[in-house]
Design an enzyme around this catalytic site. Structure first.
Site: not given
Ligand code: NAD
Length: 331
Positions: A100, A185
């Site tokens: 999401k 949420y």
């Molecule tokens: P994060 O920044 O920790 O991870 C993102 C990943 O995408 C990294 O590994 C990064 O290298 C990669 N990536 C690929 N192309 C990229 C670009 N052009 N720029 C930046 N990063 C790039 O983020 P996260 O917290 O893991 O979030 C990722 C997704 O998960 C988001 O959509 C977020 O909303 C969702 N999320 C959901 C929950 C949940 O509880 N369901 C919790 C946190 C995050």
């Protein structure tokens, strides 16, 4: 049989929650990865025994078409990359489970839905709260009218977003700020609790740090009206202290969860003095197992792409209300 899952995007959520959760699932196994960072590929290969031929970059994902070991791609990249990664996975013949918010526009959500439909593959949105027994109990209390009909709902989710240098604060990659990330949420909760779709939203935004939050929203408060007459007031922030709750006020009583949206440790109270508290489960394992079972049994998921798209449409209406200073009709 266990379905093979390839995790696309090896950031914080994938590392800390999704990979460990996949180890606990009954119907899935971690079978592949998609990453742009060779060092992460090596670390994941070593830690999880992922074979070299199941490691992909964002540019080679289409080669998954030849890999029968991968059934599902779990898209966990920044919000505005979800469509391109979903579409590539679907074209490679894989089912897609997408984090999401589904994407940053209704149109891109539609492209994702179309791609999965054309490929005859299932598309799911990772709404983990729909697997949390505390939320399921709240839904039951509303449906069975244990406290009578609901009158006013309240939901809020705020976090401290952390440092300024991250994709969450860049419009191009995030699509929006607190509302897209955690406000969603609260919005979801008001929809699954009422079982209704909003007909009117009205919102105001405030920014205490216009430099850090130059491109995205910092804090938004919104109200929603539902067809039955139920109303909700909701809040979200990347800066405000602790807002983490959900409350249903009904004709003959109330119940609430606080905290409501954590990965674990959620619990609540009811106006009759009873507690809402269930043993902890891994929400990520629960949602992945259900998605895999839907595929194995050929049945629809309760969190399809259309569900993710509905929220994105309402989020856009909330932003429109912020911009125009007027209530926006969704009827
Ligand atoms: P994060 O920044 O920790 O991870 C993102 C990943 O995408 C990294 O590994 C990064 O290298 C990669 N990536 C690929 N192309 C990229 C670009 N052009 N720029 C930046 N990063 C790039 O983020 P996260 O917290 O893991 O979030 C990722 C997704 O998960 C988001 O959509 C977020 O909303 C969702 N999320 C959901 C929950 C949940 O509880 N369901 C919790 C946190 C995050």
């Amino acid at each position: 049989r266990k379905l093979g899952v390839a995790v696309c995007g090896l950031g914080k959520l994938s590392t800390d929650q999704i990979a460990p959760a996949l180890m606990k699932t009954k119907h899935c196994r971690l079978a592949g990865i998609v990453t742009g960072t060779p060092a992460k590929a090596e670390a994941w290969k070593a830690k999880y025994g992922i074979p070299a031929n199941s490691v992909y970059s964002y540019d080679t994902m289409q080669r998954m078409a030849d890999n029968p070991d991968i059934d599902i791609v779990y898209v966990v990249t920044p919000n505005a990359l979800h469509a391109q990664h979903t579409i590539q996975a679907a074209r490679a013949g894989k089912h897609v489970f997408c984090e999401k918010p589904m994407e940053i526009s209704v149109e891109r959500c539609q492209q994702m839905i179309d791609a999965c439909r054309d490929a005859k593959r299932l598309l799911g949105t990772a709404y983990r709260c729909q697997y949390d027994p505390h939320h399921l109990e709240c839904i039951r209390l509303v449906r069975e009218q244990v406290f009578g009909k609901p009158t006013i709902l309240q939901a809020g989710f705020a976090i401290d977003v952390g440092p300024a240098d991250q994709w969450r604060l860049k419009r191009e990659l995030a699509g929006g700020g607190a509302l897209m990330d955690v406000g969603i949420y609260a919005l979801q909760a008001t929809r699954y609790l009422t079982g209704e779709e909003p007909i009117l939203v009205s919102a105001v935004e405030t920014k205490t740090d216009p430099v850090k939050f130059a491109e995205v929203d910092e804090s938004i408060v919104w109200t929603t009206k539902f067809p039955s007459g139920v109303v909700a007031y909701c809040s979200t922030s990347y800066k405000a202290g602790r807002i983490q709750n959900l409350r249903v006020n009904a004709e003959n009583g109330w119940f609430e969860l606080d905290p409501a949206f954590f990965y674990d440790g959620n619990h609540g109270r009811r106006s009759d003095g009873k507690e809402i508290r269930f043993p902890e489960i891994d929400l990520f394992a629960a949602e992945m197992d259900d998605f895999a079972q839907c595929i194995l049994e050929g049945r629809p998921t309760k969190v399809p792409g259309e569900e993710g798209q509905r929220d994105v449409r309402i989020l856009q209406a909330i932003y429109e209300s912020v911009r125009s200073g007027r209530a926006v009709s969704l009827a």
